[in-house]
Design a protein around this motif. Structure first.
Motif, short mmCIF file in Angstrom:
data_model
loop_
_atom_site.label_atom_id
_atom_site.label_comp_id
_atom_site.label_asym_id
_atom_site.label_seq_id
_atom_site.Cartn_x
_atom_site.Cartn_y
_atom_site.Cartn_z
N GLN A 27 0.76 -1.18 -0.05
CA GLN A 27 0.07 -0.17 0.03
C GLN A 27 0.87 1.14 0.08
O GLN A 27 0.68 2.27 -0.57
CB GLN A 27 -0.88 -0.09 1.28
CG GLN A 27 -1.74 0.96 1.27
CD GLN A 27 -2.78 0.84 2.77
OE1 GLN A 27 -2.55 1.19 3.56
NE2 GLN A 27 -3.88 -0.07 2.30
N ARG B 186 2.84 2.39 -3.23
CA ARG B 186 1.91 3.07 -4.15
C ARG B 186 2.08 4.88 -4.09
O ARG B 186 1.90 5.28 -4.83
CB ARG B 186 0.30 2.91 -3.79
CG ARG B 186 -0.06 1.33 -4.18
CD ARG B 186 -1.73 1.02 -3.91
NE ARG B 186 -2.53 2.42 -4.07
CZ ARG B 186 -3.09 2.48 -4.92
NH1 ARG B 186 -3.23 1.97 -6.07
NH2 ARG B 186 -3.81 3.73 -4.89
N HIS B 187 2.66 4.94 -2.78
CA HIS B 187 2.56 6.57 -2.54
C HIS B 187 4.17 7.18 -2.96
O HIS B 187 4.55 7.97 -2.86
CB HIS B 187 2.47 6.86 -1.15
CG HIS B 187 0.92 6.82 -0.83
ND1 HIS B 187 -0.09 7.60 -1.41
CD2 HIS B 187 0.24 5.83 -0.14
CE1 HIS B 187 -1.34 7.17 -0.95
NE2 HIS B 187 -1.01 6.12 -0.34
N ALA C 7 -0.21 6.09 -6.51
CA ALA C 7 -1.33 6.60 -5.86
C ALA C 7 -1.55 7.94 -6.13
O ALA C 7 -2.68 8.70 -6.23
CB ALA C 7 -1.40 6.44 -4.39
N SER D 119 -8.18 11.33 -2.77
CA SER D 119 -7.26 10.32 -2.41
C SER D 119 -7.83 9.53 -1.46
O SER D 119 -8.89 9.54 -1.28
CB SER D 119 -6.20 11.54 -1.37
OG SER D 119 -6.82 11.65 -0.36
N SER D 120 -6.95 8.60 -0.98
CA SER D 120 -7.57 7.68 0.00
C SER D 120 -7.20 8.10 1.31
O SER D 120 -7.11 7.12 2.27
CB SER D 120 -7.16 6.11 -0.37
OG SER D 120 -5.88 6.24 -0.64
#
Lengths: 331, 331
Positions: free
Chosen positions: A106, A109-110, B45, B55-56
């Motif tokens: 996760q 992804r950034h 992302a 965004s998440s």
DNA sequence: TTGAAAGCGCTACCAA
DNA sequence: TTGGTAGCGCTTTCAA
């Protein structure tokens, strides 16, 4: 940003430069700043990251946030990285390696500039993921023979051996170990291993081991574990606990039973948490500089970023953190 | 993504759809998935956020990560938000409002879907920043008369009054208060206020107040504070502490001095931390469901997001969290 | 169910 | 010191 540029009577590029603190005349800078303030403009980090190809994130994964040693490590990291304009993406693995894997995926992804993990054990998938990403990795709180990239920590085995030696030097022979059950806490298991190795080296019995509770650091299990130990091996002279938390629980249990610590039984902890110093009797423990681990990790990260920018001086792959036995009242 | 598309023999769009779990035939889905796995593709992302405009991230600001109640709150939030694909952007204000302001500004750059703050006090600039951003805000751990948007918490004043009443009901008259010095911990100050109000209401003296240490939750100051209290007002019958941490330090100091708790002096804490139950004597305290605050906040956030997506049922602005006095051994 | 084109808001790059 | 242009990697929108 167009709005700001229009209001300041400059181009978007100039606004971008002013915000990045790069070359601009005083007058322009001031006009732009005024426009920014007036409009309450807040730049979009995602757009910036996409455009420049670099985010300002550093990912950090710790097993637990509620354990003060890991939150101290996070504080140390923050202290070093924040002034450099880096932001922490903090994740909590709950001691689960597959959760670590999910979080790594996760966070990747950034496009973090670097990833700091706790421990040296990871799933195969995690390793592959990290490898392919090319993001520099720092492993904390352990000292693997072969770090992925860099490691900042110490050998939990050796540290445990040292506290066992301390107890033995005090004249204790029948020494027990109180720890968590389950495979989750690798560093806890390493401490158990250290206990067993040192007891063997000293020619002492090493079977007085009680493992209770799934969560590795809770103080609640210290009491029941101590009770179990005393039940099974009533003549135990000293106990080493996997952490100060369990040591504390164990000592409280002794007080409940009217046993005097250390007169009737000596108790040692691990970690030098705040409670070890405040508790009565104060807990003899192994002091590890958790905040320092964070700082050193931060420095390793900065070095890795500088290296990625073409700076030559390489950071050492392994940074060893010192630990010391702190004699107090409990042992 | 182009690489994945090429390898799977589809368009980028189809890859995007598959990753988002939207309409696609089984065969296509499978082919794309295989390509993703093969290439070890991890979507960016930032690009996604930029493109979709959302965004998440959910931003969370707590005063301290090392305090177990706040990390429990973060855990509760994680439990509710993670299954929805939301990621926490965690920040640590160190109890400073201007640091909160800086962090809010920084986090706003990432376009979070929602922001959870601790406490109801914020700088004017923070409020303006939040207002302009349009991001929904949840304030936790307090119950302001007028929340910015939503609040999940309780009145620290009332909770403190309740524990004072408990001590008075036990027959104590000369009751003291041990807390942190400085303006930093608003919730701590509210508890002091509650002490003073209730003592006044009961017609008792309310001057036995010792405030020590700048950090609000440390146990290290409990001992010295108790020492100062006993020095100044030796006939004190009971003490209420701003938190279980300071209560613990205070109790240990009593034991050092050979005072029996609660026979010689009763001590009450606040928060129902793990230590309160493990400690001997176990600490009488006010139990607050820190994890539950996180969960309720998470639900409030989900409701706010649903509302932003056009769902009608509005979440109540104020969610009151229950607290209860837990009688144990220390008072 | 799938694809093509447009564009999100910013920064790198080069030109002035 | 400043501005224009291109494009980062994705998703939205609309058309096929």
């Amino acid at each position: 940003m167009s709005d700001v540029a229009r209001l300041a009577g400059v181009s978007k590029m100039t606004v971008s430069r002013v915000m990045a603190g790069r070359s601009a005349s005083e007058a322009t800078r001031e006009r732009v700043q005024r426009a920014i303030d007036e409009l309450g403009y807040v730049a979009d980090a995602a757009a910036g990251a996409l455009s420049s190809g670099r985010s300002s994130f550093v990912a950090v994964l710790v097993p637990s946030l509620s354990s003060s040693n890991f939150s101290d490590t996070v504080s140390g990291l923050t202290a070093v990285l924040e002034p450099q304009g880096l932001e922490l993406l903090i994740g909590d693995t709950d001691y689960f390696l597959d959760r670590e894997e999910r979080l790594v995926r996760q966070m990747l992804r950034h496009q973090p500039r670097c990833i700091a993990l706790t421990g040296a054990q990871h799933t195969e998938a995690t390793r592959t993921l990290l490898q392919r990403s090319g993001v520099p990795v720092v492993e904390m709180w352990d000292m693997p023979a072969e770090p992925i990239d860099m490691a900042v920590g110490f050998s939990n085995v050796s540290a445990a051996r040292e506290i066992v030696r301390y107890l033995a030097d005090k004249g204790h022979r029948r020494i027990g170990f109180l720890g968590g059950a389950g495979e989750l806490d690798r560093r806890g298991l390493d401490r158990l291993k250290g206990y067993q190795m040192e007891m063997k080296a000293l020619g002492l019995e090493r079977h007085r081991v009680v493992q209770l509770g799934d969560s590795p650091v809770t103080m609640s299990h210290g009491g029941p574990a101590m009770a179990a130990l005393l039940e099974r091996w009533p003549d135990t002279q000293a106990v080493m606990c996997v952490s100060d938390m369990s040591a504390f629980g164990a000592i409280m249990e002794c007080q409940r039973r009217g046993l005097s610590v250390p007169r009737d039984i000596a108790v040692a902890g691990f970690g030098n948490f705040e409670i070890a110093a405040c508790c009565y009797p104060a807990i003899t423990t192994v002091s590890v500089d958790a905040y320092g681990i964070g700082q050193r990790t931060g420095e390793a990260i900065l070095a890795a970023l500088a290296a990625a920018d073409g700076a030559s001086p390489q950071h050492p792959a392994k940074t060893r953190i010192h630990y010391t036995v702190v004699p107090r009242e409990s042992a």
